[in-house]
Write a protein that holds these residues in place. Structure first.
Motif, PDB file in Angstrom:
ATOM      1  N   ASN A   1     -17.623 -22.279  37.245  1.00  0.00           N
ATOM      2  CA  ASN A   1     -16.829 -21.276  37.936  1.00  0.00           C
ATOM      3  C   ASN A   1     -16.254 -20.230  36.997  1.00  0.00           C
ATOM      4  O   ASN A   1     -16.032 -19.093  37.378  1.00  0.00           O
ATOM      5  N   HIS A   2     -15.988 -20.670  35.828  1.00  0.00           N
ATOM      6  CA  HIS A   2     -15.465 -19.708  34.854  1.00  0.00           C
ATOM      7  C   HIS A   2     -16.197 -19.959  33.543  1.00  0.00           C
ATOM      8  O   HIS A   2     -16.001 -20.979  32.902  1.00  0.00           O
ATOM      9  N   GLN A   3     -17.042 -19.005  33.175  1.00  0.00           N
ATOM     10  CA  GLN A   3     -17.855 -19.245  31.997  1.00  0.00           C
ATOM     11  C   GLN A   3     -17.011 -19.358  30.751  1.00  0.00           C
ATOM     12  O   GLN A   3     -16.130 -18.536  30.499  1.00  0.00           O
ATOM     13  N   LEU A   4     -17.286 -20.413  30.014  1.00  0.00           N
ATOM     14  CA  LEU A   4     -16.606 -20.623  28.737  1.00  0.00           C
ATOM     15  C   LEU A   4     -17.571 -20.213  27.629  1.00  0.00           C
ATOM     16  O   LEU A   4     -18.753 -20.012  27.881  1.00  0.00           O
ATOM     17  N   SER A   5     -17.040 -20.151  26.457  1.00  0.00           N
ATOM     18  CA  SER A   5     -17.903 -19.736  25.357  1.00  0.00           C
ATOM     19  C   SER A   5     -18.979 -20.788  25.117  1.00  0.00           C
ATOM     20  O   SER A   5     -18.701 -21.990  25.127  1.00  0.00           O
ATOM     21  N   PHE A   6     -20.189 -20.313  24.901  1.00  0.00           N
ATOM     22  CA  PHE A   6     -21.281 -21.262  24.685  1.00  0.00           C
ATOM     23  C   PHE A   6     -21.131 -21.999  23.363  1.00  0.00           C
ATOM     24  O   PHE A   6     -21.655 -23.086  23.193  1.00  0.00           O
ATOM     25  N   SER A   7     -20.392 -21.386  22.461  1.00  0.00           N
ATOM     26  CA  SER A   7     -20.240 -22.048  21.169  1.00  0.00           C
ATOM     27  C   SER A   7     -19.525 -23.386  21.350  1.00  0.00           C
ATOM     28  O   SER A   7     -19.757 -24.342  20.619  1.00  0.00           O
ATOM     29  N   LEU A   8     -18.644 -23.424  22.349  1.00  0.00           N
ATOM     30  CA  LEU A   8     -17.927 -24.648  22.680  1.00  0.00           C
ATOM     31  C   LEU A   8     -18.915 -25.779  22.948  1.00  0.00           C
ATOM     32  O   LEU A   8     -18.815 -26.878  22.397  1.00  0.00           O
ATOM     33  N   PHE A   9     -19.901 -25.467  23.775  1.00  0.00           N
ATOM     34  CA  PHE A   9     -20.869 -26.491  24.168  1.00  0.00           C
ATOM     35  C   PHE A   9     -21.783 -26.842  23.011  1.00  0.00           C
ATOM     36  O   PHE A   9     -22.159 -27.985  22.809  1.00  0.00           O
ATOM     37  N   SER A  10     -22.110 -25.775  22.316  1.00  0.00           N
ATOM     38  CA  SER A  10     -22.987 -25.982  21.182  1.00  0.00           C
ATOM     39  C   SER A  10     -22.359 -26.967  20.196  1.00  0.00           C
ATOM     40  O   SER A  10     -23.008 -27.903  19.718  1.00  0.00           O
ATOM     41  N   LYS A  11     -21.039 -26.801  19.951  1.00  0.00           N
ATOM     42  CA  LYS A  11     -20.364 -27.705  19.022  1.00  0.00           C
ATOM     43  C   LYS A  11     -20.253 -29.101  19.600  1.00  0.00           C
ATOM     44  O   LYS A  11     -20.428 -30.110  18.902  1.00  0.00           O
ATOM     45  N   LEU A  12     -19.943 -29.155  20.880  1.00  0.00           N
ATOM     46  CA  LEU A  12     -19.828 -30.462  21.537  1.00  0.00           C
ATOM     47  C   LEU A  12     -21.130 -31.232  21.449  1.00  0.00           C
ATOM     48  O   LEU A  12     -21.154 -32.436  21.214  1.00  0.00           O
ATOM     49  N   LEU A  13     -22.236 -30.481  21.668  1.00  0.00           N
ATOM     50  CA  LEU A  13     -23.535 -31.146  21.649  1.00  0.00           C
ATOM     51  C   LEU A  13     -23.804 -31.773  20.297  1.00  0.00           C
ATOM     52  O   LEU A  13     -24.382 -32.849  20.205  1.00  0.00           O
ATOM     53  N   GLU A  14     -23.368 -31.062  19.266  1.00  0.00           N
ATOM     54  CA  GLU A  14     -23.567 -31.622  17.935  1.00  0.00           C
ATOM     55  C   GLU A  14     -22.824 -32.937  17.792  1.00  0.00           C
ATOM     56  O   GLU A  14     -23.306 -33.888  17.200  1.00  0.00           O
ATOM     57  N   LYS A  15     -21.627 -32.990  18.376  1.00  0.00           N
ATOM     58  CA  LYS A  15     -20.851 -34.234  18.307  1.00  0.00           C
ATOM     59  C   LYS A  15     -21.493 -35.310  19.156  1.00  0.00           C
ATOM     60  O   LYS A  15     -21.416 -36.496  18.846  1.00  0.00           O
ATOM     61  N   LEU A  16     -22.087 -34.871  20.241  1.00  0.00           N
ATOM     62  CA  LEU A  16     -22.606 -35.843  21.200  1.00  0.00           C
ATOM     63  C   LEU A  16     -24.022 -36.294  20.876  1.00  0.00           C
ATOM     64  O   LEU A  16     -24.518 -37.263  21.444  1.00  0.00           O
ATOM     65  N   ALA A  17     -24.639 -35.535  20.014  1.00  0.00           N
ATOM     66  CA  ALA A  17     -26.061 -35.798  19.792  1.00  0.00           C
ATOM     67  C   ALA A  17     -26.305 -37.208  19.295  1.00  0.00           C
ATOM     68  O   ALA A  17     -27.258 -37.846  19.714  1.00  0.00           O
ATOM     69  N   LYS A  18     -25.429 -37.697  18.434  1.00  0.00           N
ATOM     70  CA  LYS A  18     -25.742 -38.977  17.796  1.00  0.00           C
ATOM     71  C   LYS A  18     -25.238 -40.229  18.514  1.00  0.00           C
ATOM     72  O   LYS A  18     -25.983 -41.175  18.682  1.00  0.00           O
ATOM     73  N   PRO A  19     -23.962 -40.229  18.922  1.00  0.00           N
ATOM     74  CA  PRO A  19     -23.427 -41.516  19.393  1.00  0.00           C
ATOM     75  C   PRO A  19     -24.272 -42.102  20.518  1.00  0.00           C
ATOM     76  O   PRO A  19     -24.689 -41.384  21.427  1.00  0.00           O
ATOM     77  N   LEU A  20     -24.493 -43.374  20.415  1.00  0.00           N
ATOM     78  CA  LEU A  20     -25.204 -44.066  21.491  1.00  0.00           C
ATOM     79  C   LEU A  20     -24.263 -44.161  22.665  1.00  0.00           C
ATOM     80  O   LEU A  20     -23.074 -44.419  22.507  1.00  0.00           O
ATOM     81  N   ARG A  21     -24.801 -43.982  23.807  1.00  0.00           N
ATOM     82  CA  ARG A  21     -23.916 -44.013  24.956  1.00  0.00           C
ATOM     83  C   ARG A  21     -24.396 -45.030  25.959  1.00  0.00           C
ATOM     84  O   ARG A  21     -25.571 -45.343  26.026  1.00  0.00           O
ATOM     85  N   SER A  22     -23.466 -45.507  26.715  1.00  0.00           N
ATOM     86  CA  SER A  22     -23.815 -46.426  27.796  1.00  0.00           C
ATOM     87  C   SER A  22     -24.519 -45.631  28.888  1.00  0.00           C
ATOM     88  O   SER A  22     -24.541 -44.407  28.876  1.00  0.00           O
ATOM     89  N   GLU A  23     -25.034 -46.362  29.812  1.00  0.00           N
ATOM     90  CA  GLU A  23     -25.712 -45.716  30.924  1.00  0.00           C
ATOM     91  C   GLU A  23     -24.754 -44.777  31.650  1.00  0.00           C
ATOM     92  O   GLU A  23     -25.113 -43.683  32.046  1.00  0.00           O
TER      93      GLU A  23
END
Lengths: 1158, 220
Positions: free
Chosen positions: A417-439
């Motif tokens: 609904n309200h576009q946020l900066s893509f850099s935010l997601f880009s950084k988050l993805l880097e954090k999220l890329a590695k940790p193993l996650r549950s289903e």
């Protein structure tokens, strides 16, 4: 000026096709930069146009566009809407405690899944109130050193109330509830990571360290790590959770590092004796043994202690090296690395859930407060918001990956609904890329991804609405591509539908193709290109409603597309390739080429077809307004060039598959057009040539040349055709070949036409009516030179058409043999062209000469009639011929002058033959012909030729000479001819005569007739009765001189005459030219009445010895006998023509006897 | 050609542009090669676009230089051959007697020629129909001489002949008949069209010795 007038004939047809076209090509770059600017302007206007619609579009793309979403974008400040917004963001029902909030059962389809999942969890009944209460409770029981110090509890509470939009009464109620609530059970999580620089405690110089930790308030509750043996740099990496109470903020965490001393017997210790190192070590060793021996038990030794006040630790925790101290020791005993964090004992999932809601509420609150623009917010909260969130993280014990996932989920959702900066997601993805996650986590993650992706693709789609020069645009694109790249690398669970149809209304998904990031990127790119292309075609309005307008429209469209491609190449392509390995520009090109093909091909084909119709409606020389097809043709080929450049761009861009593009064969659309244009060009050229000739002032264009303006104009037409052809750069080699053949053929036609026109132009010139004679003028020479100049341009012209290259390519494409045939054809066409024009020149030269003929003829006749009486006429003739020829000689090149001479000879020959014939018929006296001959010789002398090169004229001259002779001379000429003829006889069927002769004493001729051999048998008995008579010729010079003869020798073919004669000659015999001795051998008739001629031989005076050599010493001369055979010589013909001349008649009669035919 | 590249204007012949049309494979190039150089190559290639040769021919004591444009019959060469139709004096429509289809296409060829050569409708153009490959066995023949003559009559073409480029039969005659036919129409055109002679005819071809400038393709 002249040039301009010629161009007016056809409105600058050739300039447009040649030079202008080339200039167009040369200035393409300039123009394209200008286009770029235009594109920017358009893009600018697009941006402002669609700014408003952007929001609605995003709303639409986020699923069923319900009222809440719309109200969000409608800028309404209505309180109700705000609440709606929150509830929408919150995704579950507000309970009745918020009076103005609408009860809500329907949620967006997209979010229903999430809702269902949430309800399945224990949180189903959780309300904002509860969450708020929880937050208040957390604020009241803040942990860490930072928050309360910097901001203060009150500020936080008021912030929370604002964010949650809780009315005061409700707030107070909830606050008192929270205050009443028991303080939370916190845990302090401690990780003992490692230590270094430890002091050695054992005799071997090492220690066996372990760590004991406890809170100062509760020393009895100790936690120990394992022992690391024999090291001064131990690594433990062990976790401990120490429960702390609410008021333990003033507590201190004690970390003690001990050297472990195992229970070891004295004997065992002695066993390690040899491990002991150094004096100090030995002392320790002795001490150890002493202690062990004395107590029989072990005792651990403290290495050092670190005391950490809990109020120094921030709520978000820390990792730090602490130094180890020991009482009574000034020096540091080592350092230890400890990670400390607060946490609450909460259900992890519940905590995460709470955190997501809280994050959403705070984010929305802050977005609302700060009014931050779309795409700008990049993760920075106000200090209060930050404090609340940190507290929640700490008090809920959420780990960084968990927090990141919460953020991912909330941010992606809000982003819809309200576009946020893509850099935010880009950084988050880097954090999220590695940790193993549950289903469960995976589900949350992909759910977020699903929400985020449409806006990413939207950025790609709408790339043109942004200013590519703006750093932000590039940065944003970079972030978007990073996001896509990261998501692309992740393994997507099979059951996730990442690209639901309803979120991608702009994609026409085919059911069977698997959708992944790249295919959708491709779709987005294509869709963006499609939007742009449609925009181009719709907004780029056709100026004029005709074919030219249509063509200009197409050119404009191609240029806009091309500049879009260039922009893509310049700014985006590299980024796409590097980040997600996507060939952006190529994808665009592939799309555009198909679009342009579809757009342009039908139009081009139609227009090419209709060219013919337009071009030949009533073409005449008077009509100069047939410029419409020309204009069309020009524009058509500008389009051709635009397409050509576009295809070249494609070849560079898509090296491997450009051959499969439809647009590759664009030139085929123009095929008919080129052919038609070439036809039109011929007509235009002819038209222009006509004008050029008409306007030609027939003066050399400058002093160094001998041609005039029309030749230059004509050649410039050819030049333009050539330039056009070179510009055309026709890709198809077979077409090249045939078009070249056509062009050469056409140019040839133009040359011939030019020659004809030029001839017509000068036709009336040079006629001098008063003197009734034709004067060769400079204009005539210029005309001839002009044609010659044009002709000479043909070969270089054809060379520059690129024939050789075409033939080579044909040989590659087809076969050497076929290429040879094509080459032959072209050569033939060229040779034909050059030859045809040469014939034109010759024809013109003939015309010139023919015009001179009457005057020449008249003068010749006058000369013949009046040669002696009136030398004036001869002078006039000479003057006439001389001046004309010298004009020709001065003005024409050598080749053409020689041609003129030949033609003059040829014509002169004709004239003379005619004069001779008619005057012979008139029985004109020999003097007439002699005069004519003299006149001719005078004339030939005045010609500039070195040799008389015309056989026919030589013969005619001879005829004239012969006819000019008096009969006596003519007869002697016959004899001289015979002498010449017999001289070369080697054998003779008539026999051979042997003689000797010499001149003696000035005027005595002595002749010895010796014998004859192999005489022809004249009698029936097989023998001859021969005698020899000696004549002196010419007869009229030696009249009265005896003609001695030998005795007759009967019945022998080998008579031995052996008789000497002495003839007394007139004293002036030497002045006789070409004096001859004629020996005639005859067969004596019985009656001496009808002697038969056996043969004759001649001896020229010049061959007769005149020295003092005695006769006997002279060699005998063998003369083969001959008979006259040829009555067709000019001399005999001349004699025959002298019908009234008795002498001639008599001579001919006797001659015929000598021939033996009578 | 060599004979014409002399100092003297030896060639005062009338130049006639002849275009040979017909389906691919009926033997157009073979006809031309047989006529021009008396050669026959059974395995000749497809013509690329056009081929061009000169040949002098004597008719009634007058020498004519035929500028023969042999064209490619394949459809894909259509745009390459049609530009050469304009300015033609004679059009030779060819088919193969063992190929009914090529015979049926004569109509198409005639129309294509008339369209691209821009021949005025009411002008009778000197077409000649040539049925090549007359050397084939009788049982392979698909078009009879009668059929050809009938078609010609129906289409107002008075000149037709069967030839064999392979055994050289009638090849020279075909060209001779074509020229004679042209002469006949030319003479007639002279009589009819001379009233237009004052109009400039820019389509006039390179026959500088042509007695008339107002024939067939003129645009008046």
């Amino acid at each position: 000026m002249l040039c301009f007038r010629i161009q007016q004939v056809d409105g600058g047809f050739f300039e447009k096709f040649g030079n202008l076209l080339r200039e167009h090509a040369e200035t393409t770059e300039n123009r394209e930069s200008e286009e770029k600017r235009k594109v920017e302007q358009i893009a600018e206007c697009l941006r402002s146009d669609e700014c408003a619609s952007t929001d609605t579009e995003f709303v639409a793309s986020s699923g069923d566009s319900d009222n809440e979403a719309k109200s969000l974008s409608s800028d309404s400040e209505d309180e109700k809407d705000k609440t709606d917004l929150i509830s929408a963001a919150f995704n579950f029902s507000l309970n009745g405690n918020v009076p103005r909030a609408k009860p809500r059962n329907n949620f967006r389809g997209v979010k229903k899944d999430e809702l269902r999942r949430q309800t399945s969890m224990y949180l189903a009944s959780m309300t904002i109130d509860e969450l708020y209460a929880e937050i208040l409770y957390e604020i009241l029981h803040n942990v860490g050193c930072d928050v309360s110090v910097e901001i203060g509890q009150t500020a936080l509470i008021s912030y929370a109330q604002d964010a949650f939009k809780i009315p005061n009464n409700k707030h107070n109620q909830l606050l008192s509830e929270a205050e009443k609530k028991e303080a939370p059970e916190f845990l302090i999580n401690v990780e003992v990571i490692e230590a270094k620089d430890l002091k050695p405690k054992d005799s071997n110089g090492l220690s066996d360290p372990f760590v004991t930790l406890y809170l100062a308030s509760n020393t009895s509750h100790r936690y120990n790590t394992s022992v690391k043996y024999g090291t001064l740099v131990p690594t433990w990496e062990e976790h401990f959770a120490l429960p702390i109470s609410d008021n333990s903020i003033d507590d201190t965490l004690c970390i003690e590092v001990w050297d472990f001393d195992p229970a070891e017997s004295v004997k065992e210790k002695f066993g390690r004796f040899f491990d002991v190192k150094g004096v100090k070590g030995m002392r320790k060793f002795v001490k150890e043994i002493a202690v062990a021996a004395a107590t029989g038990q072990h005792e651990n030794e403290l290495i050092g202690v670190a005391k950490i006040p809990l109020n120094s630790i921030p709520a978000s925790g820390l990792t730090m090296w602490y130094s180890l101290d020991k009482k009574n020791k000034a020096t540091r005993q080592g350092v230890i690395k400890i990670r400390i964090a607060f946490s609450a004992e909460k259900n992890r999932q519940v905590a995460a859930q709470e955190h997501r809601h809280m994050l959403r509420i705070i984010l929305l609150h802050e977005l609302e407060l700060s009014k931050v623009a779309q795409f700008w917010w990049c993760g920075t909260f106000s200090p209060q918001g930050e404090a609340l969130l940190t507290q929640h993280i700490a008090q809920s014990g959420l780990t960084p990956p968990e927090v990141a996932l919460c953020q991912w989920s909330v941010y992606t959702s809000v982003h819809q609904n309200h576009q946020l900066s893509f850099s935010l997601f880009s950084k988050l993805l880097e954090k999220l890329a590695k940790p193993l996650r549950s289903e469960e986590d995976l589900k949350i993650f992909w759910d977020g991804a699903k929400k985020l992706l449409p806006s990413c693709f939207s950025v790609i789609r709408k790339i043109r609405k942004r200013d590519f020069k703006d750093k932000m645009t590039m940065q944003q694109l970079t972030e978007v591509l990073n996001i896509l790249g990261n998501i692309k690398m992740m393994e997507m669970p099979a059951d996730v539908d990442l690209f639901p149809n309803n979120m991608y209304p702009w994609v026409t998904f085919s059911e069977d193709t698997k959708r992944d990031i790249l295919t959708v990127v491709a779709d987005a790119v294509q869709q963006g290109a499609d939007d742009w292309f449609n925009h181009i075609t719709e907004n780029n309005v056709q100026q004029v409603e005709n074919d030219v307008g249509r063509l200009q429209y197409l050119i404009q469209a191609i240029q806009l597309v091309k500049s879009d491609l260039q922009k893509a190449l310049e700014f985006y392509d590299k980024l796409f390739q590097q980040t997600i390995n996507f060939q952006y520009a190529k994808a665009l090109y592939v799309f555009y080429q198909a679009k342009i093909s579809a757009l342009a091909e039908p139009d081009v084909r139609n227009i090419c077809k209709s060219l013919k119709k337009l071009s030949f409606t009533g073409f005449t020389t008077n009509e100069t307004d047939s410029n419409e097809p020309l204009k069309e043709g020009t524009t058509l080929f500008e389009l051709y060039l635009a397409l050509h450049r576009f295809v070249v761009l494609g070849k560079g861009l898509c090296q491997t598959d450009s051959d499969s593009f439809h647009i590759r064969n664009f030139y085929q659309w123009f095929h008919g057009g080129v052919a038609q244009w070439l036809d039109i060009a011929v007509f235009k050229a002819l038209q222009r040539i006509e004008k050029a000739v008409e306007l030609d002032k027939l003066v050399p264009v400058d002093t160094t040349v001998r041609y005039s303006s029309s030749a230059v104009d004509t050649i410039s037409i050819f030049y333009q055709v050539k330039v056009f052809w070179q510009q055309l750069n026709w890709p198809d080699v077979e077409g090249c070949y045939t078009f070249i053949a056509k062009i050469i053929d056409d140019i040839c036609r133009c040359c011939v036409f030019y020659a004809e026109r030029m001839a017509m132009r000068v036709d009336g010139m040079g006629v001098q009516t008063d003197e009734k004679k034709f004067e060769v003028t400079n204009e005539w020479c210029l005309a001839i030179n002009n044609i010659e100049y044009v002709r000479q341009s043909l070969q270089p012209f054809t060379d520059e058409l690129g024939m050789e290259g075409v033939i080579e390519k044909l040989a590659d494409l087809k076969s050497a043999m076929e290429a040879k045939r094509c080459q032959d054809t072209l050569n033939t066409v060229i040779a034909n062209a050059i030859d045809t024009v040469k014939n034109e020149i010759i024809a013109l030269l003939e015309t010139v000469v023919k015009k001179m003929v009457p005057a020449m003829k008249r003068l010749l006749i006058e000369g013949a009639e009046l040669f002696n009486q009136d030398s004036n006429s001869i002078d006039r003739l000479m003057l006439y011929v001389d001046s004309n020829l010298s004009t020709l000689h001065n003005e024409l090149n050598e080749e053409n002058f020689n041609r003129v001479l030949e033609i003059v000879w040829d014509n002169l020959d004709g004239i003379l033959k005619e004069i001779i014939q008619s005057n012979l018929e008139k029985r004109r006296p020999p003097s007439f012909f002699a005069n004519l001959h003299k006149t001719l010789n005078l004339m030939l002398g005045s010609f500039k030729a070195n040799d008389l090169n015309c056989e026919e004229l030589k013969k005619t001259e001879l005829k004239l000479k012969v006819n000019g002779l008096e009969t006596n001379d003519l007869i002697h000429l016959v004899h001289l001819n015979l002498y010449e003829e017999f001289k070369n006889l080697k054998e003779s069927k008539y026999g051979v005569l042997s003689v000797k002769a010499k001149f003696e004493n000035n005027n005595n001729l002595k002749v010895t007739v010796m014998n004859a051999r192999n005489l022809l048998a004249m009698d029936s008995n097989g023998y001859s009765d021969s005698f020899v008579r000696i004549h002196l010729l010419p007869e009229h010079k030696f009249s009265g001189i005896p003609k001695p003869k030998t005795q007759t020798h009967y019945k022998t073919l080998f008579p031995l005459y052996d008789e000497n004669f002495t003839v007394e000659l007139p004293t002036d015999y030497k002045s006789v030219e070409d004096g001859l001795l004629l020996f005639s051998v005859k067969d004596k008739d019985m009656l001496g009445y009808n002697n038969q001629y056996i043969g004759e031989a001649f001896l020229h005076f010049k061959d007769i010895d005149s020295s003092n050599t005695p006769m006997d010493d002279l060699p005998q001369i063998s003369l083969a006998l001959g008979r006259p055979t040829d009555l067709s010589t000019e001399a005999i013909k001349a004699l025959e023509s002298r019908l009234g001349d008795k002498q001639a008649k008599e001579f001919l009669r006797k001659l015929k006897q000598r021939m033996g035919t009578s | 050609m060599a004979s014409r590249v002399n100092m003297r204007p030896t060639n005062k012949n009338t130049l006639l542009k002849v275009v040979i049309l017909g389906d691919g494979g009926v033997g157009k190039s073979c006809l031309m090669n047989r006529f021009v150089s008396n050669q026959f190559d059974e395995h000749s290639f497809h013509t690329i676009g056009v081929e061009f040769l000169n040949k002098d021919i004597e008719i009634d004591g007058e020498t004519y230089t035929l500028q023969i444009w042999d064209t490619a019959g394949q459809e894909r060469f259509k745009t390459l051959r049609t530009p050469f139709y304009r300015g033609s004096d004679i059009c030779m429509l060819t088919y193969a007697v063992d190929d009914k289809h090529s015979f049926r296409n004569l109509q198409m060829w005639k129309n294509e020629f008339l369209y691209y050569a821009d021949v005025k409708e009411n002008v009778q153009f000197p077409f000649i129909v040539v049925g090549n490959k007359s050397d084939v066995e009788q049982n392979e023949r698909e078009v009879s001489q009668i059929e050809m003559e009938t078609w010609c009559t129906e289409n107002g073409i008075s000149a037709c002949i069967e030839t064999s480029a392979k055994n050289a039969s009638n090849v020279h005659d075909a060209f001779a008949i074509a020229v004679q036919h042209w002469l006949k129409l030319e003479t007639r055109a002279d009589k009819n069209d001379c009233i237009y002679a004052d109009t400039v005819d820019l389509t006039k071809k390179q026959s500088e010795n042509r007695t008339s400038c107002c024939i067939n393709t003129s645009d008046e």
